[in-house]
Design a protein around this motif. Sequence first.
Motif, short mmCIF file in Angstrom:
data_model
loop_
_atom_site.label_atom_id
_atom_site.label_comp_id
_atom_site.label_asym_id
_atom_site.label_seq_id
_atom_site.Cartn_x
_atom_site.Cartn_y
_atom_site.Cartn_z
N VAL A 63 1.19 -1.15 -0.11
CA VAL A 63 -0.19 -0.19 -0.05
C VAL A 63 0.81 1.46 -0.01
CG1 VAL A 63 -1.56 1.48 1.16
CG2 VAL A 63 -1.85 -1.17 0.80
N ILE A 64 2.27 1.33 0.77
CA ILE A 64 2.82 2.13 0.36
C ILE A 64 3.78 2.58 -0.54
CG2 ILE A 64 4.78 2.97 2.12
CD1 ILE A 64 3.42 2.07 4.49
N GLY B 202 -7.32 -2.66 -5.58
CA GLY B 202 -7.69 -1.44 -4.70
C GLY B 202 -7.65 -1.11 -3.91
N SER B 203 -6.47 -1.93 -2.88
CA SER B 203 -6.28 -2.35 -1.36
C SER B 203 -4.53 -1.83 -1.97
CB SER B 203 -5.91 -3.33 -0.69
OG SER B 203 -5.68 -4.30 -1.50
N GLY B 204 -4.12 -1.55 -3.13
CA GLY B 204 -2.45 -1.61 -3.72
C GLY B 204 -2.35 0.26 -3.75
N LEU B 205 -3.39 0.33 -4.33
CA LEU B 205 -3.82 2.24 -5.51
C LEU B 205 -4.17 2.58 -4.92
CD1 LEU B 205 -2.44 0.36 -9.42
CD2 LEU B 205 -0.61 1.02 -7.06
N GLY B 206 -5.74 1.99 -4.50
CA GLY B 206 -6.77 3.67 -3.95
C GLY B 206 -5.92 4.29 -3.34
N LEU B 207 -5.37 4.60 -2.08
CA LEU B 207 -4.98 5.55 -1.46
C LEU B 207 -3.78 6.53 -2.53
CD1 LEU B 207 -4.22 3.96 1.63
CD2 LEU B 207 -6.38 5.17 1.19
N PHE B 208 -3.07 5.73 -3.09
CA PHE B 208 -1.89 6.12 -4.02
C PHE B 208 -3.29 7.55 -4.90
CE2 PHE B 208 0.23 6.35 -8.11
CZ PHE B 208 1.46 7.82 -7.25
N VAL B 209 -3.77 7.15 -5.85
CA VAL B 209 -4.86 7.57 -6.40
C VAL B 209 -5.66 8.45 -5.66
CG1 VAL B 209 -6.16 7.54 -8.15
CG2 VAL B 209 -5.39 5.76 -7.93
N ILE B 210 -5.74 8.30 -4.80
CA ILE B 210 -6.50 9.56 -3.92
C ILE B 210 -5.71 10.52 -3.33
CG2 ILE B 210 -8.22 9.96 -1.40
CD1 ILE B 210 -9.71 7.06 -2.20
N PHE B 211 -5.17 10.26 -2.98
CA PHE B 211 -4.26 11.61 -2.53
C PHE B 211 -2.70 11.35 -2.75
CE2 PHE B 211 -5.71 8.95 1.17
CZ PHE B 211 -6.28 10.32 1.84
N ASP B 212 -2.57 10.74 -3.99
CA ASP B 212 -1.11 11.22 -4.80
C ASP B 212 -1.58 12.61 -5.50
OD1 ASP B 212 1.24 10.57 -6.65
OD2 ASP B 212 0.48 11.04 -7.70
N GLU B 213 -2.60 13.35 -5.77
CA GLU B 213 -1.96 14.49 -6.19
C GLU B 213 -2.28 16.17 -5.35
OE1 GLU B 213 -5.54 17.62 -7.86
OE2 GLU B 213 -5.90 15.63 -8.68
N GLN B 214 -2.72 15.25 -3.79
CA GLN B 214 -2.79 16.10 -2.77
C GLN B 214 -1.18 15.94 -2.65
OE1 GLN B 214 -5.08 15.20 0.55
NE2 GLN B 214 -4.90 17.04 1.57
N VAL B 215 -0.54 14.98 -2.19
CA VAL B 215 0.90 14.98 -1.92
C VAL B 215 1.75 15.34 -3.01
CG1 VAL B 215 3.46 13.57 -1.16
CG2 VAL B 215 0.45 12.81 -0.86
N ARG B 216 1.67 15.74 -3.91
CA ARG B 216 2.73 16.27 -5.22
C ARG B 216 2.24 17.73 -5.28
NH1 ARG B 216 1.41 13.88 -10.75
NH2 ARG B 216 -1.07 15.20 -10.31
N ARG B 217 1.32 18.21 -4.81
CA ARG B 217 0.45 19.94 -4.38
C ARG B 217 1.20 19.84 -3.34
NH1 ARG B 217 -4.39 19.28 -5.00
NH2 ARG B 217 -4.92 19.55 -2.85
N VAL C 32 9.77 -3.22 -8.61
CA VAL C 32 9.50 -4.35 -8.73
C VAL C 32 9.80 -5.53 -7.96
CG1 VAL C 32 12.04 -6.31 -8.22
CG2 VAL C 32 12.11 -4.33 -9.66
N LEU C 33 9.77 -4.48 -6.14
CA LEU C 33 9.13 -4.36 -5.18
C LEU C 33 7.25 -4.89 -4.82
CD1 LEU C 33 11.52 -3.28 -2.19
CD2 LEU C 33 10.60 -5.22 -2.68
N TRP C 34 7.13 -3.72 -5.46
CA TRP C 34 5.63 -3.38 -5.13
C TRP C 34 4.57 -4.75 -6.04
CZ3 TRP C 34 1.42 -3.43 -8.85
CH2 TRP C 34 0.27 -2.74 -8.68
N ALA C 35 5.69 -5.31 -7.48
CA ALA C 35 5.37 -6.11 -7.84
C ALA C 35 5.53 -7.18 -7.63
CB ALA C 35 5.78 -5.66 -9.83
N LEU C 36 6.43 -7.38 -6.67
CA LEU C 36 6.80 -8.82 -6.69
C LEU C 36 5.34 -9.38 -5.14
CD1 LEU C 36 8.69 -11.73 -5.93
CD2 LEU C 36 9.51 -10.14 -4.17
N PHE C 37 5.61 -8.35 -3.93
CA PHE C 37 3.85 -8.32 -3.04
C PHE C 37 2.88 -7.96 -4.06
CE2 PHE C 37 7.08 -5.63 -0.31
CZ PHE C 37 8.30 -6.80 0.14
N THR C 38 2.51 -7.64 -4.75
CA THR C 38 1.66 -7.81 -5.32
C THR C 38 0.88 -9.57 -5.69
OG1 THR C 38 1.54 -5.16 -5.83
CG2 THR C 38 -0.27 -6.58 -7.25
#
Length: 362
Positions: free
Chosen positions: A53-54, A243-258, A76-82
């Motif tokens: 998730v992180i 959904g669990s791995g990318l959900g928070l990233f999709v929701i908060f990536d724009e806010q974090v980047r801003r 690579v780690l994300w692909a492995l864990f997923t």
Amino acid sequence: MNLVMRCVGVVGTIVLIAVSVSMNFRFGLSLGKTEWDALVLGMASAGADGFKVILPFAVAHCWRSARYLATAVGVVLWALFTAYSMTSSLGHSATNRAEVAGEKRHDIAVYGDLEHAIGVKQREREQLPSFRPPATIEAELAARALDWRWLKSQQCRAAYNSDTRQFCGGVAKLNGELANARRAAVLDDELAGLRAKRAATGGEGATADADAQVALIGQLLGVEEGTIKLALTIMVSLMVELGSGLGLFVIFDEQVRRRVTEAHEDISAREQGLQFQIQPLEVVWFKTRVQKARDEAYESESALFRDYCRFIVARNGGPALSLEKFRMFLEQQPIGAVVRKGGRTYICGVALRETVVTVKAA
């Protein structure tokens, strides 16, 4: 993305994360030979699932920071864990679906057996001749037992003439009627018990499918049952894991980047503000009190700062720079390397006038 949508997305993603972690933990437990091994594998599966998730946030940050090696390692780690989470989720989903379908097939089989038994008993009950209530028949038999012909014929075991034979025929008919009445009572009890068991199975087992979803999709698409089950299992696993791995990233990536952009802009603004605040007195101090020295010469940062403060106070030049801004000011001047030694910071290649210190050769 407004607040309501973000809140709904966060709640949904947290639910998917909880489901994914639970599925991976339970599947990890099933792999252990002992209870301890099962617990270790379950915790490892849950930890890997939570770490994925992180990772998207870390990968995005490394990419924006031009840390391409770290970015590649994170991918690579994300692909492995997923992938591992997918296998766990697939195993859990397939096992659960098979168990549910097996229980449903068992219920259908039990329902069919009960229906067959009820049909057999019902037909037997319907084929019985008509009869009166057992109590009425028993009362009439009791009255016949008082007749002299009953005694004369030795309870109808030795009918010696037409009169006793006619009497004993009537007794036999009564006994047959009583047997039918008693058999009907037994059948009624058995039918009641079978119907109660059939009702306990849900009442729809005779027409229900073991997997109604698979049956419906098969009818609509004309696809084999095994293919549909595989596709549904993969789809569920993809939904949960992605959904669990990318959900928070999709929701908060724009806010974090801003926020990161705003932080960079704030740092740039502060630097520009510092440059604007630097008065000619700082430059005068550096030119009059600091001199270039050999590379092996150094001056402590604290000594430079104290001398600068005395210089400002002596000339009534207003508030001096803070130590942090003083360091930023020094970075803009022609100085040597900045080193730390003995818990203190030293500036190489410069020295205060009349206080030059030279490092002795080793």
